[in-house]
Design an enzyme around this catalytic site. Structure first.
Site, short mmCIF file in Angstrom:
data_model
loop_
_atom_site.label_atom_id
_atom_site.label_comp_id
_atom_site.label_asym_id
_atom_site.label_seq_id
_atom_site.Cartn_x
_atom_site.Cartn_y
_atom_site.Cartn_z
N LYS A 9 5.75 11.07 -8.02
CA LYS A 9 4.96 11.60 -7.07
C LYS A 9 5.28 10.69 -5.49
CE LYS A 9 2.99 7.05 -6.84
NZ LYS A 9 3.33 6.23 -5.66
N PRO A 92 14.45 6.67 -8.72
CA PRO A 92 14.61 5.45 -8.47
C PRO A 92 13.50 4.47 -9.06
CG PRO A 92 15.13 6.74 -6.57
CD PRO A 92 14.29 7.67 -7.57
N ALA A 94 11.30 0.84 -9.47
CA ALA A 94 10.32 0.15 -8.49
C ALA A 94 10.46 0.50 -7.11
CB ALA A 94 10.66 -1.23 -8.69
N ALA A 95 10.24 1.69 -6.84
CA ALA A 95 10.72 2.42 -5.61
C ALA A 95 9.42 3.03 -4.75
CB ALA A 95 11.53 3.51 -5.68
N LEU A 97 7.46 5.42 -6.10
CA LEU A 97 7.59 7.15 -6.65
C LEU A 97 6.90 7.18 -8.11
CD1 LEU A 97 11.24 7.99 -5.44
CD2 LEU A 97 9.18 8.23 -4.24
N GLY A 98 6.33 6.21 -8.62
CA GLY A 98 5.56 6.30 -9.69
C GLY A 98 6.53 6.75 -10.97
N GLY A 99 7.54 6.45 -11.10
CA GLY A 99 8.57 6.69 -12.26
C GLY A 99 8.13 5.91 -13.51
N SER A 101 5.09 4.89 -14.33
CA SER A 101 4.05 5.46 -14.36
C SER A 101 3.89 6.68 -15.27
CB SER A 101 2.79 5.40 -13.37
OG SER A 101 2.85 4.24 -12.90
N ASP A 134 -1.67 4.37 -11.60
CA ASP A 134 -1.36 5.58 -11.40
C ASP A 134 -0.96 6.61 -12.58
OD1 ASP A 134 -0.92 4.71 -8.55
OD2 ASP A 134 1.03 4.42 -8.56
O1 C5P Z 1 -2.21 -0.80 -11.93
P1 C5P Z 1 -0.76 -1.14 -11.77
O2 C5P Z 1 -0.38 -1.92 -13.07
O3 C5P Z 1 0.22 -0.14 -11.53
O4 C5P Z 1 -0.75 -2.27 -10.65
C1 C5P Z 1 0.30 -3.13 -10.37
C2 C5P Z 1 -0.10 -4.27 -9.25
O5 C5P Z 1 -0.51 -3.52 -8.04
C3 C5P Z 1 -1.45 -4.72 -9.83
O6 C5P Z 1 -1.10 -5.78 -10.51
C4 C5P Z 1 -2.00 -5.01 -8.38
O7 C5P Z 1 -1.57 -6.43 -7.74
C5 C5P Z 1 -1.69 -4.26 -7.32
N1 C5P Z 1 -2.64 -2.92 -7.16
C6 C5P Z 1 -3.91 -3.33 -6.53
N2 C5P Z 1 -4.72 -2.37 -6.38
C7 C5P Z 1 -4.54 -1.09 -6.97
C8 C5P Z 1 -3.45 -0.90 -7.52
C9 C5P Z 1 -2.40 -1.82 -7.85
O8 C5P Z 1 -3.97 -4.36 -6.02
N3 C5P Z 1 -5.52 -0.10 -6.63
#
Ligand code: C5P
Length: 300
Positions: A9, A92, A94-95, A97-99, A101, A134
């Site tokens: 994404k 890629p 940790a980029a 792009l939501g890979g 997720s 995501d």
């Molecule tokens: O939800 P996810 O595990 O992908 O989020 C990773 C990190 O990104 C969370 O631990 C948080 O630090 C940050 N995050 C946030 N607010 C969001 C989404 C992510 O602070 N809405």
């Protein structure tokens, strides 16, 4: 054996509205599914879970979201059957792009299918939200959706869905999403917008309106934006250079996706996107990932 694509994404718009008591941030974002995709294959096995990947830099251990998705399904539905899963990594890592997720969402769909679980759609969405903010987006059939809350509350945009063309560029650095959010919190708001090339945050109203009207490319160019971008640029200044190169290569607007470091340029059509990609390959760094992508209308 079941083979599924796990698409990436971009965030056309990402606005951070505030920090929540649970540590997450309240967002307003406009997601677009694109046709850059990982590929997952699923084979049932009598017991146990095995994950392999063609990219050795990715962990295939219990910290991988695919295995977390598989364990969540097994625990929720008391499933004793196992599976072997192979991931071909094209997005890629940790980029922004939501890979990861998307891989998790695809694992939920693929494993439900091979284990014959018949999970109702809302139940799968709730499980997806447990895996990451995501992840639910990647279960949607529609390519565009507004995300609120952590990004997990979704309102898909109704048809017609236009096809947008972009060039995605990812420099060879990774950015940690929690660190980018923490840095965002630490910066004073005046400093936040200092380094941005456009008004930070963008506008969902302008962008969704522009998508409905043609698309209206100048409206889209006005509406794109990402509140996390100034912090991503502070940690990874090359994002700024990439944005300038994309504009020089003919993109009509550029923005950072998610917490970066991927940058995308919006182009009028396929020819313009290929021209911009070739300009980036000539003038950019050889180690950058560069791909021409477009809106992904259907998950295959
Ligand atoms: O939800 P996810 O595990 O992908 O989020 C990773 C990190 O990104 C969370 O631990 C948080 O630090 C940050 N995050 C946030 N607010 C969001 C989404 C992510 O602070 N809405």
């Amino acid at each position: 054996m079941l083979r599924l694509l796990a698409p990436a994404k971009v965030n056309l718009v990402l606005r951070v509205l505030g920090k929540r008591p649970d540590g997450y941030h309240e967002l307003e974002t406009l997601f677009e599914r694109i046709d850059l995709a990982d590929e997952l294959t699923f084979s049932p096995q009598p017991s146990g879970l095995t994950l392999t990947c063609d990219n050795s830099s990715l962990s295939c251990g219990e910290d991988n979201l695919i295995l977390k998705a598989a364990r969540l399904l097994q625990n929720t539905f008391h499933m004793h059957q196992g599976a072997s899963i192979h991931l071909m990594k094209r997005i890629p890592i940790a980029a922004g792009l939501g890979g990861g997720s998307s891989d998790a969402a695809t694992a939920l769909m693929g494993l439900s299918q091979i284990w014959n679980l018949r999970v109702p759609a809302e139940r799968l969405v709730a499980l997806a939200a447990q895996l990451g903010s995501d992840v639910p987006f990647f279960l949607l059939p529609q390519p565009f959706a507004i995300g609120t809350g952590r990004g997990e509350r979704l309102e898909p945009l109704p048809e017609p869905h236009p096809t947008l063309w972009h060039v995605v560029v990812t420099p060879k650095v990774t950015l940690s999403t929690p660190e980018v959010y923490a840095g965002f919190d630490a910066q004073k708001s005046a400093e936040r917008s200092r380094m941005g090339l456009t008004a930070a945050g963008g506008s969902i109203t302008i962008t969704t309106h522009a998508l409905r009207n043609g698309p209206d490319m100048s409206g889209l160019a006005k509406g794109l934006g990402n509140d996390l971008e100034p912090e991503a640029i502070r940690r990874c200044p090359v994002i700024h250079d990439i944005r300038i190169l994309l504009r020089k290569g003919g993109c009509i607007a550029t923005s950072t996706s998610g917490s970066g470091p991927s940058v995308f340029g919006l182009c009028h059509d396929a020819a313009a996107a290929h021209a911009a990609a070739s300009s980036i390959r000539t003038h950019g760094k050889p180690e950058w990932f560069v791909a021409v992508t477009k809106t992904n209308h259907a998950i295959i």
